[in-house]
Design a protein around this motif. Structure first.
Motif: not given
Lengths: 386, 160
Positions: A106-116
């Protein structure tokens, strides 16, 4: 804010705050009538009366801002009160693997979308936090409303919430330190101080809790209310001085109380928390410009999809470990989908960052979607097979 | 009696469950507030509950009354919880015990042991707070509160 500046101003503040709180009251009633949580509705009101909203309030923003800060402290204090130290120890013993799966999923999706979205790493980490943590309040309400507290998948679900909340005791101060936006060296020092302070307070809370509870036990209701309110603000303020995040200090004060004092404090602070927390949710979306929302609709919806998938995975995993069959694993996951108070607390840490306004907008939309869709999904998944 | 399994529910309370003689799995949830729920598990989906009964603290007492359980133990357990070092004991009087037929006063139980008899459970039902004139019968269960040593002395005096 100077209270005595002009009685005319005070009158306007009263009128504005009073009108808004009355609207919240109506919404809280509507929400309980249709069996959903009121948090998303509060967020909508905040959007309407905030910057760029339909009926912006000018004078009362400062007042609501301070009340909102207290709201965070009381939310976290009350959350800490929910758990006893033995539950925490048990959670720490058995919950590491589920906690890790939940964090990654659940942390990774948020991190990735933030970076994208092209945000800096700090803001992306905060968005990871936003998508990570389920709303303990909404999950507990869903399980109660759907009569699932007795189910076999429920203990692992509740244990996972304990782990998430404990993980937040570490994550929040780290995120707050990151958000101060200094150089790498200074940030590392701040993070180090934060972690040491949390460890110290946690040990004191778990070891000295009985002493504190015994000290407070003879107090009358009035004295007890003032004592826990004062203590929460004091420890929160001291934690903030150490740049640990006041919310974590308040959470740990809640953890420290045990036994009969815990129950009394919980009953006394409950109404106060509801009042101040409502102002907190209001103030959060108050700062979100509704004009930003259409621009973040796509990432917010994407995050809601990924975050739902992540929680279904976490629920599946923890329930499977407890020997629960497929239907129960799905129920566990669906119960966890809703995000709420913690996500908003995390996003509010980043309010001053460059991408802070967009983080706020994504978070508001994300919480709105998951807090409404999560309970509905849980209801749908739980329908008995015909 | 069936084996009772206990599960902690963090932030909620505790769940006790057992399997009835008929093979139904029954759970009792005790909330921290004292509210209770009785759940019967679904046979088709053993992880989910079929029936869910919400009981207030009062309802719980009514149901327990109907099911025939004594409420004395629970009330006394609460007292014991509040006072450190205080113990409670259930002592069954043997039919040939030395004090059978004597009144509580004649036994001088409190002055000799420091322990107080808070209830007598006999064939005629439960008698809370028995007076000093109350006679002890063989087979009665004496519920007494005192220090662990006092209760041990009481046990010896009663011949149990």
């Amino acid at each position: 804010m100077t209270l005595a500046a002009a009685s005319g101003e005070v009158a306007v503040v009263f009128i504005e705050v009073g009108a808004v709180v009355l609207v919240l009251a109506v919404l809280a009633r509507v929400a309980s009538g249709i069996g959903v949580t009121a948090v998303p509705l509060y967020l909508l009101v905040g959007l309407a009366v905030g910057d760029g909203g339909v009926v912006p309030l000018d004078l009362s923003a400062d007042f609501i801002g301070v009340v909102a800060e207290i709201g965070v402290l009381l939310l976290l204090f009350a959350l800490g009160l929910e758990y006893t130290s033995s539950e925490l120890r048990q959670g720490l013993r058995t919950g590491v693997a589920p906690g890790a799966v939940d964090a990654v999923a659940n942390f990774v999706p948020g991190l990735l979308i933030g970076l994208l979205l092209g945000w800096d790493v700090t803001t992306a980490v905060l968005l990871g936090g936003v998508s990570w943590v389920s709303s303990s309040g909404i999950v507990a309400k869903v399980l109660t409303d759907l009569d699932r507290l007795g189910n076999r998948e429920t203990p692992p679900v509740l244990n996972l919430l304990v782990i998430e909340d404990l993980a937040m005791a570490v994550f929040l101060p780290v995120a707050a330190a990151l958000a101060t936006g200094r150089g790498l060296g200074a940030t590392l020092v701040t993070v180090g101080i934060a972690l040491v302070a949390v460890a110290v307070i946690l040990v004191v809370a778990l070891r000295g809790g009985e002493w504190l509870s015994a000290l407070l036990a003879p107090a009358t209701d009035e004295a007890l209310l003032l004592a826990v309110f004062g203590l929460t603000l004091l420890v929160g303020g001291l934690a903030q001085q150490l740049e640990v995040s006041a919310a974590v200090g308040a959470f740990l004060v809640g953890l420290a109380l045990s036994g009969p004092v815990q129950h009394r404090a919980s009953a006394l602070v409950g109404p106060l928390r509801d009042l101040f927390a409502a102002m907190f949710f209001l103030f959060f979306s108050f700062q979100v410009d509704p004009a930003d929302l259409p621009g973040v609709a796509v990432p917010a919806l994407a995050l809601a999809m990924l975050g739902t998938g992540g929680k279904l995975l976490s629920g599946w995993f923890v329930a499977a470990r407890a020997g629960v069959a497929r239907a129960g694993r799905l129920r566990a996951g669906s119960a966890l989908v809703a995000r709420g108070e913690f996500s908003v607390v995390i996003a509010s840490l980043g309010a001053t960052l460059v991408d802070g306004p967009r983080l706020g907008a994504v978070t508001a939309a994300f919480v709105l979607v998951t807090a409404v869709a999560g309970p509905l999904l849980a209801r749908f998944v739980g329908r008995p097979a015909v | 009696m069936a084996e009772i399994e206990e599960t902690q529910l963090p932030g909620v309370g505790v769940r006790h469950e057992f399997v009835t003689a008929g093979g139904e799995r029954v759970a009792v949830l005790t909330h921290r507030s004292g509210r209770r729920e009785v759940a019967v598990f679904d046979r088709r989906d053993p992880d989910a509950c079929r029936t869910f009964l919400h009981l207030s603290a009062d309802d719980t007492r009514s149901l327990a009354e109907l099911l025939g359980a004594g409420q004395v133990s629970e009330a006394v357990a609460a007292v014991r919880h509040q006072i450190e070092g205080l113990a409670i004991d259930w002592i069954t009087l043997p039919a040939d015990g030395p004090l059978v037929g004597a009144t509580i006063a004649e036994g001088q139980l409190r002055s000799r042991t420091g322990a107080t008899i808070v209830a007598l459970m006999g064939s005629g039902g439960t008698l809370p707070a028995p007076g000093p004139e109350q006679r002890l019968d063989g087979g009665d269960v004496v519920v007494a509160v005192g220090t662990p040593q006092g209760l041990q002395q009481l046990r010896v005096l009663l011949g149990a």
